[in-house]
Design a protein around this motif. Sequence first.
Motif, PDB file in Angstrom:
ATOM      1  N   UNK A  84       0.830  -1.201   0.000  1.00 47.47           N
ATOM      2  CA  UNK A  84       0.000   0.000   0.000  1.00 47.47           C
ATOM      3  C   UNK A  84       0.866   1.254   0.000  1.00 47.47           C
ATOM      4  N   UNK A  85       0.259   2.390  -0.340  1.00 47.82           N
ATOM      5  CA  UNK A  85       0.991   3.639  -0.467  1.00 47.82           C
ATOM      6  C   UNK A  85       1.611   4.100   0.842  1.00 47.82           C
ATOM      7  N   UNK A  86       1.066   3.649   1.980  1.00 50.49           N
ATOM      8  CA  UNK A  86       1.616   4.036   3.273  1.00 50.49           C
ATOM      9  C   UNK A  86       2.645   3.045   3.804  1.00 50.49           C
ATOM     10  N   UNK A  87       3.038   2.058   2.974  1.00 49.78           N
ATOM     11  CA  UNK A  87       4.041   1.086   3.393  1.00 49.78           C
ATOM     12  C   UNK A  87       3.492  -0.105   4.143  1.00 49.78           C
ATOM     13  N   UNK A  88       2.165  -0.199   4.241  1.00 52.55           N
ATOM     14  CA  UNK A  88       1.535  -1.376   4.834  1.00 52.55           C
ATOM     15  C   UNK A  88       1.502  -2.484   3.780  1.00 52.55           C
ATOM     16  N   UNK A  89       1.594  -3.741   4.227  1.00 53.47           N
ATOM     17  CA  UNK A  89       1.548  -4.887   3.323  1.00 53.47           C
ATOM     18  C   UNK A  89       0.330  -5.735   3.668  1.00 53.47           C
ATOM     19  N   UNK A  90      -0.339  -6.242   2.624  1.00 53.06           N
ATOM     20  CA  UNK A  90      -1.499  -7.103   2.794  1.00 53.06           C
ATOM     21  C   UNK A  90      -1.261  -8.422   2.064  1.00 53.06           C
ATOM     22  N   UNK A  91      -1.866  -9.483   2.580  1.00 50.37           N
ATOM     23  CA  UNK A  91      -1.778 -10.772   1.931  1.00 50.37           C
ATOM     24  C   UNK A  91      -3.124 -11.462   1.892  1.00 50.37           C
ATOM     25  N   UNK A  92      -3.286 -12.370   0.912  1.00 45.94           N
ATOM     26  CA  UNK A  92      -4.532 -13.136   0.822  1.00 45.94           C
ATOM     27  C   UNK A  92      -4.270 -14.406   0.028  1.00 45.94           C
ATOM     28  N   UNK A  93      -5.164 -15.394   0.225  1.00 49.48           N
ATOM     29  CA  UNK A  93      -5.027 -16.660  -0.468  1.00 49.48           C
ATOM     30  C   UNK A  93      -4.577 -17.778   0.452  1.00 49.48           C
ATOM     31  N   UNK A  94      -3.879 -18.748  -0.109  1.00 45.56           N
ATOM     32  CA  UNK A  94      -3.378 -19.895   0.651  1.00 45.56           C
ATOM     33  C   UNK A  94      -2.440 -19.425   1.757  1.00 45.56           C
ATOM     34  N   UNK A  95      -2.651 -19.954   2.969  1.00 47.20           N
ATOM     35  CA  UNK A  95      -1.852 -19.505   4.115  1.00 47.20           C
ATOM     36  C   UNK A  95      -1.527 -20.682   5.036  1.00 47.20           C
ATOM     37  N   UNK A  96      -1.284 -21.845   4.447  1.00 43.41           N
ATOM     38  CA  UNK A  96      -1.123 -23.061   5.251  1.00 43.41           C
ATOM     39  C   UNK A  96       0.185 -23.121   6.028  1.00 43.41           C
ATOM     40  N   UNK A 134      -9.653 -15.091   2.711  1.00 45.12           N
ATOM     41  CA  UNK A 134     -10.512 -14.751   1.583  1.00 45.12           C
ATOM     42  C   UNK A 134     -10.519 -13.260   1.278  1.00 45.12           C
ATOM     43  N   UNK A 135      -9.886 -12.482   2.136  1.00 39.98           N
ATOM     44  CA  UNK A 135      -9.813 -11.042   1.897  1.00 39.98           C
ATOM     45  C   UNK A 135      -8.440 -10.558   2.336  1.00 39.98           C
ATOM     46  N   UNK A 136      -8.003  -9.387   1.861  1.00 33.71           N
ATOM     47  CA  UNK A 136      -6.685  -8.873   2.243  1.00 33.71           C
ATOM     48  C   UNK A 136      -6.579  -8.645   3.748  1.00 33.71           C
ATOM     49  N   UNK A 137      -5.511  -9.172   4.338  1.00 31.37           N
ATOM     50  CA  UNK A 137      -5.242  -8.947   5.756  1.00 31.37           C
ATOM     51  C   UNK A 137      -3.810  -8.429   5.910  1.00 31.37           C
ATOM     52  N   UNK A 138      -3.587  -7.683   7.001  1.00 31.00           N
ATOM     53  CA  UNK A 138      -2.314  -6.986   7.184  1.00 31.00           C
ATOM     54  C   UNK A 138      -1.194  -7.942   7.574  1.00 31.00           C
ATOM     55  N   UNK A 139      -0.083  -7.819   6.879  1.00 34.28           N
ATOM     56  CA  UNK A 139       1.167  -8.525   7.157  1.00 34.28           C
ATOM     57  C   UNK A 139       1.738  -7.961   8.465  1.00 34.28           C
ATOM     58  N   UNK A 140       2.016  -8.811   9.424  1.00 31.24           N
ATOM     59  CA  UNK A 140       2.344  -8.350  10.773  1.00 31.24           C
ATOM     60  C   UNK A 140       3.827  -7.976  10.923  1.00 31.24           C
ATOM     61  N   UNK A 141       4.160  -6.831  10.376  1.00 27.66           N
ATOM     62  CA  UNK A 141       5.493  -6.266  10.602  1.00 27.66           C
ATOM     63  C   UNK A 141       5.544  -5.640  11.989  1.00 27.66           C
ATOM     64  N   UNK A 142       6.735  -5.504  12.580  1.00 26.54           N
ATOM     65  CA  UNK A 142       6.839  -4.810  13.868  1.00 26.54           C
ATOM     66  C   UNK A 142       6.316  -3.380  13.768  1.00 26.54           C
ATOM     67  N   UNK A 143       5.810  -2.875  14.842  1.00 25.81           N
ATOM     68  CA  UNK A 143       5.256  -1.520  14.883  1.00 25.81           C
ATOM     69  C   UNK A 143       6.284  -0.494  14.387  1.00 25.81           C
ATOM     70  N   UNK A 144       5.848   0.366  13.494  1.00 27.07           N
ATOM     71  CA  UNK A 144       6.713   1.428  12.982  1.00 27.07           C
ATOM     72  C   UNK A 144       7.481   1.075  11.729  1.00 27.07           C
ATOM     73  N   UNK A 145       7.478  -0.202  11.326  1.00 28.59           N
ATOM     74  CA  UNK A 145       8.205  -0.601  10.125  1.00 28.59           C
ATOM     75  C   UNK A 145       7.376  -0.306   8.881  1.00 28.59           C
ATOM     76  N   UNK A 146       8.025   0.271   7.868  1.00 25.04           N
ATOM     77  CA  UNK A 146       7.368   0.656   6.628  1.00 25.04           C
ATOM     78  C   UNK A 146       7.995  -0.135   5.482  1.00 25.04           C
ATOM     79  N   UNK A 147       7.190  -0.815   4.716  1.00 25.93           N
ATOM     80  CA  UNK A 147       7.696  -1.658   3.629  1.00 25.93           C
ATOM     81  C   UNK A 147       7.962  -0.847   2.374  1.00 25.93           C
TER      82      UNK A 147
END
Length: 413
Positions: free
Chosen positions: A219-231, A251-264
């Motif tokens: 995302x434009x703010x450096x947040x990352x999302x993932x979806x799909x297979x997550x086994x 089944x929907x985009x969820x936030x990738x759990x980076x440490x607080x304050x980290x920008x991708x």
Amino acid sequence: TNESKMDLSNIPTDQKIVDIKFNASTYLLTDKGKIYFAGLPSLSPGTGEYITDQRINKPTKITGNGIEHKVVKKLYTDAYYSQRDGTMAVAVTDGGELYAWGKGSASRPLSLSHIPKIVWRHGQTVDLCESWSVGHNKEICSGFQNSITSGKIVDAVTDGGTIWALDDKGVVWSAGNNRYGQVGANHRADFVKNFKPLYFDGKKITKIAGDAYSALFLAEDGEVYGMGLNNGSQLGFSKHTESCNGVPCSKKPRIYKLPTGKIAKDIFIVSPGIYGETGPGYVTEANNYRNSFVVTTDGEVYGAGSNKHGQLGVGKGCAGDSDYDSVSTEYDEPQKMVLDYKNNDSGVVSDDTKVVKAKYVRSGIGTTIVITDLNYVFTVGNNANGQLGSGDTKECHIPKRHRYTNVFQTWYY
């Protein structure tokens, strides 16, 4: 010893190759926006409108539905052949059109063939909904948000079964195989024929990355999302979040759990297709290589998913070392890779005291490569064929500077 030069005599001399993609065959994109194909039509999409030979031995222009007259800016093929889905390729033109072609069980519902076809163009309006279901042979929208009109497509990726496309408004559109929720529209159907816009908490997306059954989005703010297979928790959050057909998924985009304050600033995902999906051995082996990686603005690398071969780079030493340790074969949340210029057998000791800042990451069959801002190369993980560049075949669970000087990209098949 058996290398040979590709015969480019079918390509006009005023055109230069600017990109190469492949699945079961090879695709060349020129600086004039034309696509050329070589390989076996029987194993490939993209043979083009007039190509009927059983084997194309030298690159031949792909034609059909006007693609030969368009300027193609982006080309993408599934890098892994998934037996159940088939193969697929997508191309984005300078006019923002999305072409696709392919064969197999995923291509048929999308009405794709070996001839490129426009599957999405700007100006189309679709409802954005919290969830979708199917009743009486039609799609049912629940939790209507608003109607979205697509902009020009600027990028697209496919895994052979699903297409994810990004438009110039930062909206992601997707369609295709959805049995692991990878379309991302919170749709209950196992296959989604019509492109759907995806919701990322109201944020614009700047980059997409996809591989078999999974996708990541920056995302434009450096947040990352993932979806799909997550086994294997490879989407950057726990595999216990949701289930699709009895398999961990989202089944929907969820936030990738980076440490607080980290920008991708960069993302990468690898998720092998499964040959003979009914064979448990194939499934187990493929699951050993499902990973995602995020590079942050301060140059750190975080990885998620399998660590069977130490490919996340959070262990110690190499095989045979007293401190050889992979720590764990799988993690529920992303782990920070251990990068230190002192972990070095390249023979070059310069810059050993500097802090490593990663530029980007690529990964394949349990092997991960990190390129730093100083253009040094770290490798870690599977080394069965000497792919770490260490001069031996010892598996390493800590990233080391080896004998490379630079790397453009790793591909896997």
